[in-house]
Design a protein around this motif. Structure first.
Motif, PDB file in Angstrom:
ATOM      1  N   GLY A 107       7.014  62.850  56.811  1.00 53.92           N
ATOM      2  CA  GLY A 107       6.473  63.722  55.988  1.00 53.92           C
ATOM      3  C   GLY A 107       6.674  65.203  56.243  1.00 53.92           C
ATOM      4  O   GLY A 107       7.433  65.629  56.008  1.00 53.92           O
TER       5      GLY A 107
ATOM      6  N   TYR B 170       0.705  53.105  54.151  1.00 55.15           N
ATOM      7  CA  TYR B 170       1.990  53.790  54.008  1.00 55.15           C
ATOM      8  C   TYR B 170       3.104  52.769  53.844  1.00 55.15           C
ATOM      9  O   TYR B 170       4.044  52.688  54.643  1.00 55.15           O
ATOM     10  CB  TYR B 170       2.230  54.705  55.201  1.00 55.15           C
TER      11      TYR B 170
ATOM     12  N   GLU C 200       2.248  59.383  49.817  1.00 52.49           N
ATOM     13  CA  GLU C 200       3.215  60.471  49.890  1.00 52.49           C
ATOM     14  C   GLU C 200       3.052  61.435  48.715  1.00 52.49           C
ATOM     15  O   GLU C 200       3.114  62.659  48.875  1.00 52.49           O
ATOM     16  CB  GLU C 200       4.633  59.891  49.916  1.00 52.49           C
TER      17      GLU C 200
ATOM     18  N   HIS D  47       9.089  57.835  49.959  1.00 51.34           N
ATOM     19  CA  HIS D  47       9.406  59.189  49.507  1.00 51.34           C
ATOM     20  C   HIS D  47      10.005  59.189  48.106  1.00 51.34           C
ATOM     21  O   HIS D  47      10.023  60.212  47.431  1.00 51.34           O
ATOM     22  CB  HIS D  47      10.359  59.860  50.492  1.00 51.34           C
TER      23      HIS D  47
END
Length: 755
Positions: free
Chosen positions: A228, A381, A390, A454
């Protein structure tokens, strides 16, 4: 008690989260527009949030008191929710609205073991309780004795780390025994192992691997470390809060709980050295001055703290008044930045050649917001929830930019546009059209959960942009955008100020560890209803924005009736069915009517159908709802009334064991059963191919309903039709179920017979 939004998968773990992963940075779009230009007028919906739904802004002492009270009542709360005798609730957090509504987050244990995926939120107001739960499964396991050893679990975890190209992989702590509730219908005894080391890009690794304690099969894995006045390289000249110690100034922010900023000096552990200065003038805006990165990092932490405090009344990352700390100059050529729960800190690399630091404001806000997500919903996650995790950091990164409104970093809906990590001046991500980076998705589809988080964040980022600014071409702060919609219909924005309020409330109040995109839609609509009222223009804009990324449908103007499933009822059995309807014409009362209702049933003014069916028959029911403006809608469904004989007593099915039987007795009926006798069966059991299911008639005749068919699919929820015309209808009928293979287990929940 009623139960609201539910979704599936695991509980929160300690996480380290970074902006992005090396190898996922390529972007093909080009930023347009002129920084610093006057904002263009935007056509948005204007509304004021309801004061009662605003966060109460708890002091640390008040929050501590609420936590203490919730802990004292945890056992009573568990009993009130109908949890089992072996289940306990552990308080994680408590939030409160201005109107006194409290939202208490709990983790769950079973026989003293952590239940991963068992987290829930209890919402309480005026004695009324609702819940948001990560799983609606009954949490129970047949045994607490593992067949697979801890050493085997360690080996499985290390093998998983090797497959993920980890460097120096080693088990951080001994595997712990847990109950895995990530699969909604089958809580499982499991081992959780955490593997340390480094990821392929030298980001620290905390790979969590969950292994079935009976079979050694890997159930789930996720990487816990995810990617991140002074003058900064990106923030420009900004005010800093520092502390004078003797004759030396320290980069310690006394205005924000003593947040400290350290120089790691290219190290990868510890805190390095605290940034200090002799005259309280920090950095010079150049990368070669080591203080410059410290300025950007310290300002980013302060701006993010102020954003959450000013906008939501949140007192720090965990809302407990405790500061995190920041570390600049991590490693050599480290092209990333990350948040870590384990150190409660942010860490920033200096990029390629140690000349491209990742210290821009939106990077800092992104990382700290991972901490907020961890402290609240704890979104897993991985899969769709990982994409939402995210996206949440991207969303609040943009919101912090707009709140800070720096001349040197003009607010926009891009991520990482200042750090030039790609070497070509393009952002990492584009919220108005995520696919501009070449890989992210603009809209949801069923494969979204299988891609890197992502990129699966793209649709949620797109949703937030559309909700804030609307679709189509427009210019905001001198930057040009042109946002498409998946359904080809326009979206009118509500402004980032209200969009951020909705997302924050959804995250902190209704989302759980396993919330997926459909669950996020439910959570944000509920948040919009709390803040602005159900079916108001703002609420409808939320629905439109989700539909524009292919999640759910737009809400039609006027009266809408929720779909009602086809009904089957027994003669003489009481009925209570609520028809749900609403109108977009705010404040307009609804009236209900129905045709085709079975004999003995009526519908009242609120849409509640009640009564006792008297006659076996099948009819088509049409429910019509009208509002005071004359808008109407009609929905139809089938209602079958039959002589039903049911047994809802749960019976556990032994693993590879003897058959179990559940009886129903028919009396007062003459003649034989029908040639189209119906048998409805609901069995909760993974791998239904293990099962045989038979109907046994009163004279002993056996009718096979299911003979190990369905393979690896889970559960039986099905109506079977058999020719039982050779059987007398009167007598005792039995449903016989047997598990003929090992490993998978389950139970018969209920069944009924319509002979």
């Amino acid at each position: 008690m009623s139960r609201q939004h539910r979704s599936s998968h695991r509980s929160r773990y300690a996480l380290t989260l970074a902006l992005t992963a090396v190898g996922t940075l390529l972007a093909t779009g080009v930023q347009t527009g002129t920084a610093g230009a006057a904002p263009a007028a935007r056509d948005t919906i204007h509304a004021t949030p309801r004061a009662g739904a605003a966060p109460a802004g708890l002091t640390p002492a008040r929050r501590a008191a609420l936590l203490k009270g919730a802990t004292a009542k945890a056992a009573a709360t568990a009993a009130g929710l109908g949890l089992g005798a072996k289940e306990k609730l552990v308080v994680k957090d408590v939030a409160q609205d201005a109107d006194g509504t409290t939202h208490t987050r709990y983790e769950r244990t079973y026989a003293g073991l952590p239940v991963l995926g068992g987290d829930l939120v209890v919402h309480a107001k005026d004695g009324r309780i609702t819940t948001s739960e990560a799983t609606d499964a009954t949490v129970t396991v047949p045994t607490l004795t593992p067949k697979v050893t801890s050493a085997t679990a360690r080996g499985k975890a290390l093998a998983a780390a090797k497959k993920a190209d980890a460097k120096g992989a080693a088990i951080d702590t001994a595997p712990r025994l847990v109950v895995w509730a990530g699969d909604a219908d089958r809580p499982t005894l499991a081992w959780e192992s955490v593997v340390g080391g480094l990821q392929h890009d030298d980001t620290p690794s905390e790979l969590h691997v969950v292994t079935d304690a009976a079979t050694g099969k890997e159930l789930f894995r996720f990487e816990g470390v995810q990617t991140g006045t002074g003058t900064g390289q990106f923030s420009g000249t900004v005010p800093l809060s520092t502390t004078l110690s003797g004759s030396t100034y320290q980069l310690v922010d006394g205005d924000r709980a003593g947040h400290r900023t350290y120089d790691l000096n290219q190290g990868t552990s510890g805190t390095g050295t605290l940034f200090t200065d002799d005259n309280d003038v920090w950095g010079d805006g150049t990368q070669s001055n080591r203080q410059t990165a410290g300025v950007d990092v310290a300002f980013g932490a302060a701006a993010t703290w102020d954003y959450y405090k000013d906008v939501f009344g949140r007192n720090g990352i965990r809302n407990d008044g405790v500061a995190a700390y920041s570390r600049a100059h991590y490693g050599n050529n480290y092209v990333n930045a990350f948040w870590s729960d384990s150190c409660f800190c942010m860490t920033y690399g200096d990029g390629s050649g140690n000349t491209h630091p990742l210290t821009a404001l939106d990077v800092a806000a992104h990382e700290m917001s991972h901490g907020v997500t961890s402290a609240t919903a704890g979104l897993t996650y991985s899969g769709e929830s990982g994409g939402l995790n995210e996206a949440t950091s991207d969303i609040f990164a943009a919101a912090v930019e707009f709140h800070a409104d720096l001349p040197a970093d003009v607010p926009d809906y891009f991520v990482g546009e200042k750090i030039n990590i790609n070497g070509n001046g393009t952002p990492l991500r584009y919220m108005d059209k995520p696919s501009r980076d070449g890989t992210s998705r603009d809209s949801w589809d069923s494969s979204l959960g299988g891609i890197d988080v992502h990129y699966s964040s793209g649709p949620a980022n797109h949703f937030f942009y559309l909700l804030s600014e609307g679709s189509g071409a427009k210019t905001v702060n001198g930057v040009a955008y042109d946002s498409p919609t998946s359904d080809g219909l326009p979206v009118t924005g509500i402004g980032i100020e209200n969009a951020q309020q909705i997302w924050y409330r959804a995250l902190t109040t209704y989302m759980t560890s396993s919330t997926n995109y459909a669950g996020a839609r439910t959570a944000t609509l509920q948040a919009a209803a709390d803040l602005f009222g159900a079916y108001t223009p703002t609420y409808l804009a939320v629905s439109d924005a989700w539909a524009a990324i292919n999640v759910g449908q737009r809400i039609a103007p006027g009266v809408n009736i929720a779909a009602t499933a086809n009904q089957t009822s027994g003669v003489g059995d009481a009925v209570s069915l609520q028809v749900e309807a609403y109108t977009t014409n705010t404040g307009s009362a609804l009236t209900y009517s129905a045709t085709g209702l079975p004999d003995g049933l009526t519908i009242d003014a609120s849409g509640l159908i009640t009564g006792t069916p008297t006659t076996a028959a099948t009819s088509t029911v049409a429910v019509t709802v009208a509002d005071a403006t004359g808008s109407t809608a009609t929905r139809t469904f089938t209602w079958r009334v039959a002589h039903l004989y049911a047994n809802s007593t749960r019976i556990d099915i032994p693993d590879a064991g003897a058959a179990v039987e559940s009886p129903v007795t028919v009396s007062g009926r003459t003649g034989n059963a029908s040639a189209t006798t119906e048998v409805y069966v609901k069995i909760v059991h993974t791998y239904r191919g293990d099962l045989t299911v038979d109907l046994v008639g009163p004279n002993g005749t056996v009718y096979s309903l299911l003979n190990r068919s369905g393979g690896s699919a889970d559960n039986v929820d099905q109506t079977f039709t058999v020719d039982a015309s050779a059987q007398p209808v009167e007598g005792t009928w039995k449903l016989r179920v047997q598990d003929r293979a090992s490993i998978d287990v389950g139970y018969l929940e209920k069944w009924y017979l319509a002979p």
